[in-house]
Design an enzyme around this catalytic site. Sequence first.
Site, PDB file in Angstrom:
ATOM      1  N   TYR A 331      83.641  23.481  24.949  1.00  0.00           N
ATOM      2  CA  TYR A 331      83.394  22.241  24.216  1.00  0.00           C
ATOM      3  C   TYR A 331      84.604  21.325  24.336  1.00  0.00           C
ATOM      4  O   TYR A 331      85.720  21.759  24.600  1.00  0.00           O
ATOM      5  CB  TYR A 331      83.070  22.507  22.745  1.00  0.00           C
ATOM      6  CG  TYR A 331      84.223  23.029  21.909  1.00  0.00           C
ATOM      7  CD1 TYR A 331      85.103  22.162  21.276  1.00  0.00           C
ATOM      8  CD2 TYR A 331      84.429  24.396  21.733  1.00  0.00           C
ATOM      9  CE1 TYR A 331      86.151  22.623  20.505  1.00  0.00           C
ATOM     10  CE2 TYR A 331      85.474  24.873  20.958  1.00  0.00           C
ATOM     11  CZ  TYR A 331      86.330  23.982  20.349  1.00  0.00           C
ATOM     12  OH  TYR A 331      87.372  24.443  19.583  1.00  0.00           O
ATOM     13  N   CYS A 332      84.357  20.027  24.143  1.00  0.00           N
ATOM     14  CA  CYS A 332      85.420  19.017  24.118  1.00  0.00           C
ATOM     15  C   CYS A 332      84.961  17.886  23.205  1.00  0.00           C
ATOM     16  O   CYS A 332      83.980  18.039  22.472  1.00  0.00           O
ATOM     17  CB  CYS A 332      85.759  18.518  25.523  1.00  0.00           C
ATOM     18  SG  CYS A 332      84.382  17.721  26.371  1.00  0.00           S
ATOM     19  N   THR A 333      85.628  16.755  23.234  1.00  0.00           N
ATOM     20  CA  THR A 333      85.338  15.674  22.288  1.00  0.00           C
ATOM     21  C   THR A 333      83.931  15.111  22.460  1.00  0.00           C
ATOM     22  O   THR A 333      83.132  15.088  21.522  1.00  0.00           O
ATOM     23  CB  THR A 333      86.358  14.532  22.443  1.00  0.00           C
ATOM     24  OG1 THR A 333      87.668  15.071  22.301  1.00  0.00           O
ATOM     25  CG2 THR A 333      86.134  13.464  21.378  1.00  0.00           C
TER      26      THR A 333
END
Length: 470
Positions: A331-333
Amino acid sequence: MASDDKPCTEFIDLEVDNCTPHGVKQQKTQLSATLRKYHAFCRRRTFATYVASKRDGCHEEGSTPSSWHCCGQTFKEPSSIHKHVARTHEADIQELTESTFEHLLRQLEKEAELQQPSTRKAEPVDISAWIPDTSHITDDQLQKGPGEVLLYYCYCQVEDPHVICAWQKALCEKLHLTGKVRVATEGVNGTVGGTKMATDVYIAAMRSHPLFKTMGHEDFKTSDGGAECFSGLRVGVYKEIVPMGVDPDVISYRLAGIHLEPEEFHKEVEAVVSGGGSGGDTILLDCRNFYESKIGQFSRCLAPNIRKFSYFPDYVDQNLELFRDKRVLMYCTGGIRCERGSAYLRSKDVCKEVYQLKGGIHKYLEHFPEGFYRGKLFVFDERYAIPSDGDVISDCRYCGSPWDQYQLCSTHFCCQLVLSCPVCRQDGRSACCPTCQTKGQEQESSTAPQQKEECECTDGRPRIPQDELR
């Protein structure tokens, strides 16, 4: 910096400069401060690799080596092999250091070239057909009123990114939007702020363009804000729309992992947190930078201590055994870093499966504001973070009290972010580290111009950390 040898982490931080001959020290003093730092890093890396090559190959993987063999001698203690190599093999270490240093400089030059915006002038193209008619909207409506910030990306084949760049610049200026837009042959990545009226027109214009007609309204992540969240507008053509430092023709977004909707991702995280089902062989991987995950992250995640996304490929390379035969949830922003990051991880062919959170943390929080994500969501604008569940998971750098509101280091030539609570700031403790605090005090009494530079915050952090699952 690539290497076929695995670094010996026991020695990676050992200080060996005191063993350097006087002539070599004289040569190093001719380098700039930054290059001296790189040279010292190469020496430590070379020394560690050299020592690692002498260790007993019979020990189990991951265990502490029982002995080292060199020059017909056996060494039982790390300190003894360290002293032997420093005293006996200085010439070998120096030769390897210079070779490694030259290789690193070539890599840095290549990376800098990849990340610099193209300077080719766009050929005249009529972009007026893609500029919306705003005659029914007053200038006040575009500049005053409730605002928001958009975050979006779209991977697609762009034949002439300079034309898209010119269109984006004209579109944003017409709508009085500020922010940053990166354009490349692989697509577009942007975050812009303005009034709600202006961002609605922007989204409609994006979706009406032939290249981006596949984008849905849900592909634009929104948050409270406006044009004031950015210092201006920057639109440019780059090699990559997110700077991973790997040629998109080599590792393409088309190789990305399986996209999971927020609901699916939530169930997977629930299994990881509970330890049941498939959670036991699953790694929840945060592929953001350390200062992002420091103030907000998913429960039970692996958050690499890296400063830039361009370090992520090296992090994967040096921690491959961590991911072997594992299911990886990334996951990331907003999802864009996972596209290329998951593609790179998949290219190593060590994981069972690689998944990524579609829409990133932004979309997850829209569906699960009280879910498994704790703390704030870091954003790359002047807000620095947006709230989620109200939890504070980080501390003041000085007194250790709960605090998660970043500010820039008070020393003008430093670009590091610092967590310093109001009480400590009032006491003058507002720099990112003691070195900068001292430099800041010296700066106040000096009229000489100051240059941006790094400090012990970056010097003391390994560029590529070696992790293990807890």
